[in-house]
Scaffold this motif. Structure first.
Motif, PDB file in Angstrom:
ATOM      1  N   GLY A 118      37.211  16.647 -15.396  1.00 37.26           N
ATOM      2  CA  GLY A 118      35.879  16.095 -15.218  1.00 37.26           C
ATOM      3  C   GLY A 118      34.788  16.987 -15.770  1.00 37.26           C
ATOM      4  O   GLY A 118      34.978  18.183 -16.013  1.00 37.26           O
ATOM      5  N   LEU A 119      33.613  16.407 -15.951  1.00 39.06           N
ATOM      6  CA  LEU A 119      32.476  17.135 -16.515  1.00 39.06           C
ATOM      7  C   LEU A 119      32.087  18.333 -15.658  1.00 39.06           C
ATOM      8  O   LEU A 119      31.761  19.399 -16.192  1.00 39.06           O
ATOM      9  CB  LEU A 119      31.285  16.182 -16.668  1.00 39.06           C
ATOM     10  CG  LEU A 119      29.990  16.787 -17.209  1.00 39.06           C
ATOM     11  CD1 LEU A 119      30.195  17.393 -18.588  1.00 39.06           C
ATOM     12  CD2 LEU A 119      28.892  15.724 -17.231  1.00 39.06           C
ATOM     13  N   LEU A 152      39.574  11.771 -22.466  1.00 38.22           N
ATOM     14  CA  LEU A 152      39.624  10.972 -23.696  1.00 38.22           C
ATOM     15  C   LEU A 152      38.603   9.847 -23.704  1.00 38.22           C
ATOM     16  O   LEU A 152      38.322   9.272 -24.764  1.00 38.22           O
ATOM     17  CB  LEU A 152      41.027  10.404 -23.890  1.00 38.22           C
ATOM     18  CG  LEU A 152      42.135  11.425 -24.158  1.00 38.22           C
ATOM     19  CD1 LEU A 152      43.491  10.741 -24.165  1.00 38.22           C
ATOM     20  CD2 LEU A 152      41.898  12.164 -25.467  1.00 38.22           C
ATOM     21  N   THR A 153      38.037   9.518 -22.544  1.00 43.37           N
ATOM     22  CA  THR A 153      37.129   8.367 -22.458  1.00 43.37           C
ATOM     23  C   THR A 153      35.764   8.699 -21.873  1.00 43.37           C
ATOM     24  O   THR A 153      34.881   7.839 -21.851  1.00 43.37           O
ATOM     25  CB  THR A 153      37.771   7.265 -21.596  1.00 43.37           C
ATOM     26  OG1 THR A 153      38.108   7.798 -20.300  1.00 43.37           O
ATOM     27  CG2 THR A 153      39.040   6.732 -22.254  1.00 43.37           C
ATOM     28  N   ASP A 154      35.559   9.927 -21.400  1.00 41.74           N
ATOM     29  CA  ASP A 154      34.315  10.317 -20.742  1.00 41.74           C
ATOM     30  C   ASP A 154      33.240  10.623 -21.793  1.00 41.74           C
ATOM     31  O   ASP A 154      33.214  11.708 -22.382  1.00 41.74           O
ATOM     32  CB  ASP A 154      34.568  11.547 -19.863  1.00 41.74           C
ATOM     33  CG  ASP A 154      33.374  11.932 -18.992  1.00 41.74           C
ATOM     34  OD1 ASP A 154      32.235  11.582 -19.353  1.00 41.74           O
ATOM     35  OD2 ASP A 154      33.589  12.592 -17.966  1.00 41.74           O
ATOM     36  N   LYS A 155      32.347   9.661 -22.028  1.00 37.45           N
ATOM     37  CA  LYS A 155      31.345   9.812 -23.077  1.00 37.45           C
ATOM     38  C   LYS A 155      30.360  10.938 -22.787  1.00 37.45           C
ATOM     39  O   LYS A 155      29.884  11.615 -23.713  1.00 37.45           O
ATOM     40  CB  LYS A 155      30.585   8.493 -23.256  1.00 37.45           C
ATOM     41  CG  LYS A 155      31.470   7.314 -23.660  1.00 37.45           C
ATOM     42  CD  LYS A 155      32.200   7.574 -24.966  1.00 37.45           C
ATOM     43  CE  LYS A 155      33.002   6.358 -25.402  1.00 37.45           C
ATOM     44  NZ  LYS A 155      33.788   6.619 -26.639  1.00 37.45           N
ATOM     45  N   LEU A 161      30.471  18.371 -25.128  1.00 37.85           N
ATOM     46  CA  LEU A 161      31.335  19.111 -26.049  1.00 37.85           C
ATOM     47  C   LEU A 161      30.762  19.102 -27.459  1.00 37.85           C
ATOM     48  O   LEU A 161      30.817  20.117 -28.174  1.00 37.85           O
ATOM     49  CB  LEU A 161      32.737  18.505 -26.043  1.00 37.85           C
ATOM     50  CG  LEU A 161      33.536  18.650 -24.741  1.00 37.85           C
ATOM     51  CD1 LEU A 161      34.835  17.862 -24.811  1.00 37.85           C
ATOM     52  CD2 LEU A 161      33.821  20.118 -24.435  1.00 37.85           C
ATOM     53  N   ALA A 162      30.186  17.981 -27.856  1.00 34.99           N
ATOM     54  CA  ALA A 162      29.557  17.909 -29.176  1.00 34.99           C
ATOM     55  C   ALA A 162      28.363  18.844 -29.263  1.00 34.99           C
ATOM     56  O   ALA A 162      28.115  19.454 -30.314  1.00 34.99           O
ATOM     57  CB  ALA A 162      29.142  16.469 -29.476  1.00 34.99           C
ATOM     58  N   VAL A 190      38.758   9.992 -30.965  1.00 33.97           N
ATOM     59  CA  VAL A 190      37.517  10.298 -30.242  1.00 33.97           C
ATOM     60  C   VAL A 190      36.464  10.795 -31.232  1.00 33.97           C
ATOM     61  O   VAL A 190      36.682  11.781 -31.945  1.00 33.97           O
ATOM     62  CB  VAL A 190      37.765  11.352 -29.147  1.00 33.97           C
ATOM     63  CG1 VAL A 190      36.440  11.762 -28.486  1.00 33.97           C
ATOM     64  CG2 VAL A 190      38.734  10.813 -28.105  1.00 33.97           C
ATOM     65  N   THR A 191      35.323  10.129 -31.251  1.00 28.21           N
ATOM     66  CA  THR A 191      34.232  10.524 -32.137  1.00 28.21           C
ATOM     67  C   THR A 191      32.925  10.575 -31.354  1.00 28.21           C
ATOM     68  O   THR A 191      32.771   9.930 -30.323  1.00 28.21           O
ATOM     69  CB  THR A 191      34.070   9.532 -33.305  1.00 28.21           C
ATOM     70  OG1 THR A 191      33.780   8.222 -32.774  1.00 28.21           O
ATOM     71  CG2 THR A 191      35.328   9.463 -34.148  1.00 28.21           C
TER      72      THR A 191
END
Length: 323
Positions: A118-119, A152-155, A161-162, A190-191
């Motif tokens: 989790g974040l 893999l799905t947590d925007k 991370l980006a 993932v992008t």
């Protein structure tokens, strides 16, 4: 990107890294570890051991070191080593977040680590890693992604991370389990803002468990640096436990089973860095003979036949005792 330094290195050992999973904490699942470490598992003893391994690895041309938040005090030991050697500026440092170490410096703990992608865990562990490694951290990986991982799905996590990547940190992920190939392919999709998020992948790959190979080749073709972990199958490929076929090839080459097992991985054109998980300096030096092993023809084919069913492999790995 920091890994470009590894890609352009020309020393024979430039494709071998040092992983600190076995020496950052008193308990781990590698076979033979009782004999390797002995009775003294104090923090001071393992700090000294870690520094000896790092000194030997650096002297032999190794330039990638891999730690994790869940590897006990591995980040601390690595940071101490780096801080004592300010003239060393060519080591690429990677760590991982997503597991919290919970063993309380005991080899007999009921639970050694707890997984959470989790974040909130990322933010907490990123702060903990930064407090130790600061500007020396080059690569931060999500630890043991599986196909059902929320990472893999947590925007929102992807956005954080980006942001870290925009500030110069390389973002990667590691995988575990019988569905590694599925996890790798999901992560490649993932992008953020139309750009791939991950620049490295670290997966288990060895003569007993090669199932991730095709997906790792795809990751390499997509521009990711591939890091291979558990090339020795947690000690199952070391001389006392190695299959007869591996022993036979080792005898023909005049080198150790460990060097042959790692050489089998280095034969893959997509393998960027293969980790040594050595717990002693002699083990490390033996591992570093891998680039000299000749695995042409029948030798390679003999080792290829050692592959196990992935589910059976991971079930057996899950039964290995912490010691």
């Amino acid at each position: 990107m920091s890994f470009a330094r590894l890609a352009t290195a020309t020393t024979p050992t430039c494709h071998i890294g040092l992983g600190l999973a076995a020496v950052g904490r008193p308990g781990y699942i590698t076979l033979g570890r009782d004999e390797d470490l002995g009775a003294d598992r104090s923090a001071d003893a393992l700090r000294t051991r870690t520094h000896e391994l790092l000194d030997a690895a650096y002297a032999q041309g190794v330039r990638y070191v891999d730690a994790a938040r869940s590897y006990g005090r591995s980040e601390e030991f690595l940071a101490d080593w780096l801080n004592a050697r300010p003239d060393i500026d060519d080591v690429v440092v990677g760590s991982k977040w997503g597991y919290t170490y919970t063993a309380g410096w005991s080899a007999d703990a009921e639970t050694h680590e707890v997984k959470d992608h989790g974040l909130a865990t990322y933010e907490r562990q990123r702060a903990e890693t930064d407090a130790l490694l600061g500007g020396r951290l080059d690569l931060y990986q999500i630890h043991s992604v599986t196909p059902d991982s929320p990472a893999l799905t947590d925007k929102e996590l992807h956005a954080r991370l980006a942001d870290a990547a925009a500030q110069g940190l390389t973002i990667g992920f590691s995988t575990s389990g019988p569905a590694q190939a599925d996890a790798i392919r999901a992560a490649l999709a993932v992008t953020v803002g139309g750009e791939p998020l991950f620049r490295t992948v670290q997966s288990t790959y060895n003569v007993l468990e090669p199932s991730a190979g095709p997906a790792l080749a795809e990751a390499h073709d997509a521009g990711l640096t591939v890091i291979v972990k558990e090339g020795m199958a947690n000690g199952r490929l070391a001389a006392p436990h190695a299959p007869d076929a591996l022993r036979a090839v080792a005898a023909e080459t005049g080198l150790g089973c460990d060097a042959v097992a790692l050489a089998w991985i280095l034969c893959r054109p997509w393998a960027g860095v293969v980790l040594s998980g050595a717990a002693t300096v002699p083990q490390l030096l033996s591992n570093l003979h891998a680039p000299a092993v000749d695995l042409e023809g029948d030798r390679l084919a003999l080792l290829d036949r050692l592959a196990e069913d992935p589910r059976a492999y991971w079930e057996r790995r899950g039964q290995l005792p912490w010691h």
